[in-house]
Design a protein around this motif. Structure first.
Motif, mmCIF file in Angstrom:
data_model
loop_
_atom_site.group_PDB
_atom_site.id
_atom_site.type_symbol
_atom_site.label_atom_id
_atom_site.label_comp_id
_atom_site.label_asym_id
_atom_site.label_seq_id
_atom_site.Cartn_x
_atom_site.Cartn_y
_atom_site.Cartn_z
ATOM 1 N N VAL A 1 50.597 46.637 -42.255
ATOM 2 C CA VAL A 1 52.041 46.882 -42.258
ATOM 3 C C VAL A 1 52.717 46.156 -41.108
ATOM 4 N N ASP A 2 51.955 45.850 -40.046
ATOM 5 C CA ASP A 2 52.533 45.207 -38.869
ATOM 6 C C ASP A 2 52.095 43.763 -38.689
ATOM 7 N N GLY A 3 51.546 43.152 -39.730
ATOM 8 C CA GLY A 3 51.208 41.743 -39.590
ATOM 9 C C GLY A 3 50.046 41.325 -40.468
ATOM 10 N N THR A 4 49.667 40.057 -40.318
ATOM 11 C CA THR A 4 48.664 39.425 -41.163
ATOM 12 C C THR A 4 47.614 38.752 -40.297
ATOM 13 N N THR A 5 46.360 38.761 -40.744
ATOM 14 C CA THR A 5 45.283 38.099 -40.006
ATOM 15 C C THR A 5 44.581 37.074 -40.886
ATOM 16 N N ASP A 6 43.953 36.108 -40.217
ATOM 17 C CA ASP A 6 43.173 35.060 -40.878
ATOM 18 C C ASP A 6 42.104 34.642 -39.881
ATOM 19 N N ILE A 7 40.842 34.866 -40.207
ATOM 20 C CA ILE A 7 39.762 34.589 -39.256
ATOM 21 C C ILE A 7 38.567 33.987 -39.978
ATOM 22 N N THR A 8 37.944 33.021 -39.338
ATOM 23 C CA THR A 8 36.727 32.404 -39.872
ATOM 24 C C THR A 8 35.635 32.448 -38.805
ATOM 25 N N ARG A 9 34.440 32.815 -39.221
ATOM 26 C CA ARG A 9 33.286 32.768 -38.332
ATOM 27 C C ARG A 9 32.066 32.278 -39.095
ATOM 28 N N THR A 10 31.218 31.527 -38.394
ATOM 29 C CA THR A 10 29.965 31.018 -38.955
ATOM 30 C C THR A 10 28.802 31.637 -38.198
ATOM 31 N N ALA A 11 27.755 32.032 -38.935
ATOM 32 C CA ALA A 11 26.594 32.665 -38.310
ATOM 33 C C ALA A 11 25.326 32.217 -39.019
ATOM 34 N N ASN A 12 24.208 32.490 -38.384
ATOM 35 C CA ASN A 12 22.902 32.245 -38.969
ATOM 36 C C ASN A 12 22.071 33.494 -38.750
ATOM 37 N N PHE A 13 21.546 34.063 -39.823
ATOM 38 C CA PHE A 13 20.796 35.315 -39.721
ATOM 39 C C PHE A 13 19.331 35.092 -39.392
ATOM 40 N N SER A 14 18.910 33.828 -39.309
ATOM 41 C CA SER A 14 17.551 33.510 -38.873
ATOM 42 C C SER A 14 17.649 32.651 -37.629
ATOM 43 N N GLU A 15 17.025 31.495 -37.625
ATOM 44 C CA GLU A 15 17.087 30.606 -36.465
ATOM 45 C C GLU A 15 17.742 29.288 -36.867
ATOM 46 N N PRO A 16 18.871 28.952 -36.262
ATOM 47 C CA PRO A 16 19.551 27.702 -36.612
ATOM 48 C C PRO A 16 18.737 26.490 -36.196
ATOM 49 N N SER A 17 18.877 25.430 -36.965
ATOM 50 C CA SER A 17 18.202 24.173 -36.633
ATOM 51 C C SER A 17 18.956 23.460 -35.513
ATOM 52 N N THR A 18 18.316 22.462 -34.943
ATOM 53 C CA THR A 18 18.959 21.655 -33.905
ATOM 54 C C THR A 18 20.217 20.997 -34.444
ATOM 55 N N ARG A 19 20.148 20.505 -35.669
ATOM 56 C CA ARG A 19 21.312 19.860 -36.300
ATOM 57 C C ARG A 19 22.461 20.855 -36.464
ATOM 58 N N GLU A 20 22.169 22.039 -36.949
ATOM 59 C CA GLU A 20 23.195 23.054 -37.146
ATOM 60 C C GLU A 20 23.854 23.437 -35.832
ATOM 61 N N LYS A 21 23.061 23.577 -34.794
ATOM 62 C CA LYS A 21 23.597 23.959 -33.493
ATOM 63 C C LYS A 21 24.491 22.863 -32.917
ATOM 64 N N GLU A 22 24.092 21.609 -33.084
ATOM 65 C CA GLU A 22 24.919 20.529 -32.563
ATOM 66 C C GLU A 22 26.264 20.469 -33.281
ATOM 67 N N CYS A 23 26.227 20.549 -34.600
ATOM 68 C CA CYS A 23 27.477 20.484 -35.368
ATOM 69 C C CYS A 23 28.379 21.671 -35.044
ATOM 70 N N PHE A 24 27.791 22.835 -34.882
ATOM 71 C CA PHE A 24 28.557 24.034 -34.565
ATOM 72 C C PHE A 24 29.188 23.932 -33.176
ATOM 73 N N THR A 25 28.430 23.421 -32.223
ATOM 74 C CA THR A 25 28.874 23.395 -30.829
ATOM 75 C C THR A 25 30.001 22.396 -30.600
ATOM 76 N N ARG A 26 29.990 21.302 -31.350
ATOM 77 C CA ARG A 26 31.025 20.278 -31.184
ATOM 78 C C ARG A 26 32.297 20.730 -31.890
ATOM 79 N N GLY A 27 32.935 21.740 -31.324
ATOM 80 C CA GLY A 27 34.022 22.387 -32.021
ATOM 81 C C GLY A 27 35.330 22.432 -31.272
ATOM 82 N N HIS A 28 35.975 23.569 -31.328
ATOM 83 C CA HIS A 28 37.405 23.675 -31.047
ATOM 84 C C HIS A 28 37.750 24.048 -29.608
ATOM 85 N N ILE A 29 36.772 24.155 -28.699
ATOM 86 C CA ILE A 29 37.092 24.574 -27.329
ATOM 87 C C ILE A 29 38.111 23.630 -26.701
ATOM 88 N N ALA A 30 37.960 22.332 -26.950
ATOM 89 C CA ALA A 30 38.891 21.356 -26.370
ATOM 90 C C ALA A 30 40.319 21.606 -26.831
#
Length: 266
Positions: free
Chosen positions: A112-141
């Motif tokens: 009633v007081d607003g709208t949300t929109d959120i995206t998150r990515t996760a891995n329920f096992s162990e991420p590969s080196t490739r997955e971690k690199e692609c994930f890390t090169r993200g939006h902090i900048a």
């Protein structure tokens, strides 16, 4: 945000925290969940929050089946749903949750007081080196960016992509957009995206999935006002997906401060 417990962003984040904890537990129990099960479970957690009305858009559940194309493709549904933009799971055709694949959830709620929109990515096992690199090169900048007031909307898009560009990767989706209430979750005229060449000036008070605010700078060349961003999403980033060796000290501090703020508020 004096009383965060009553704020829409914190209520939604609390629902997501309960949901993700429950989901991870059920995945590890081999509950054989479908994408529809996941969407319904998230709706269940959100619906008990004060002021909840309904989802702000169809919940999108994505997975990447080929890590060599990640993140050059739009993240899409599990298995054969792997390249569908804004994929919506349907009972008769949806896939089952595979703990060995990256899991991306794009969702939002209308309160009633607003709208949300959120995206998150996760891995329920162990991420590969490739997955971690692609994930890390993200939006902090982008989150840390400071820029003169009046810059066109699309200019900030490069901040989010620059780390990916350095290794010849990209993603085929916009980076940020306005969020309006009353079911208009993608609200213009501003948009942080290369796709439309949006010339709308960025101004204090705008929303681009981040809140635009004045930035304190020691100089104001030409009398310009400088702007930066304030986070609106108070939900943790899965640290096992992060390759810390790719981060600067300032970026590590950003991640730690972000999680400290989430812990305090949510």
């Amino acid at each position: 945000m004096e009383d965060c417990s009553k704020h829409i962003l914190c209520r939604d984040a609390a629902a997501l925290a309960h949901f993700w904890a429950c989901l991870e537990e059920e995945v590890h129990k081999n509950e054989n969940l479908t994408e529809v099960d996941v969407a319904n479970k998230l709706l269940e957690f959100r619906s008990v929050q004060d002021g909840f009305m309904e989802t702000s858009f169809d919940t999108n559940i994505y997975s990447v089946t080929d890590v060599h194309s990640f993140p050059q493709i739009i993240p899409a549904g599990f298995g054969a749903n792997g390249a569908i933009i804004h994929y919506k799971p349907e009972p008769e055709s949806c896939s089952r949750v595979d703990p060995q694949k990256l899991f991306l959830l794009d969702s939002g709620a209308q309160f009633v007081d607003g709208t949300t929109d959120i995206t998150r990515t996760a891995n329920f096992s162990e991420p590969s080196t490739r997955e971690k690199e692609c994930f890390t090169r993200g939006h902090i900048a982008l989150d840390q960016a400071v820029f003169p007031e009046g810059n066109p909307s699309f200019v900030q898009d490069g901040f989010a992509r620059s780390s990916l560009w350095k290794i010849g990767l990209d993603y085929c989706h916009g980076t940020g957009h306005g969020v309006g209430a009353a079911f208009n979750v993608h609200e213009g005229p501003q948009s942080i995206s290369f796709q439309y060449g949006n010339m709308t000036p960025i101004q204090n008070g705008m929303i681009n999935l981040l809140h635009v605010k004045d930035a304190e700078t020691p100089n104001r060349f030409g009398g310009a006002t400088y702007l930066g961003f304030e986070k609106l999403t108070f939900f943790p980033i899965q640290t096992k997906m992060v390759d810390v060796s790719l981060l600067s000290h300032a970026e590590i501090d950003w991640l730690n401060c972000n999680h400290a703020e989430v812990w305090e508020k949510v």
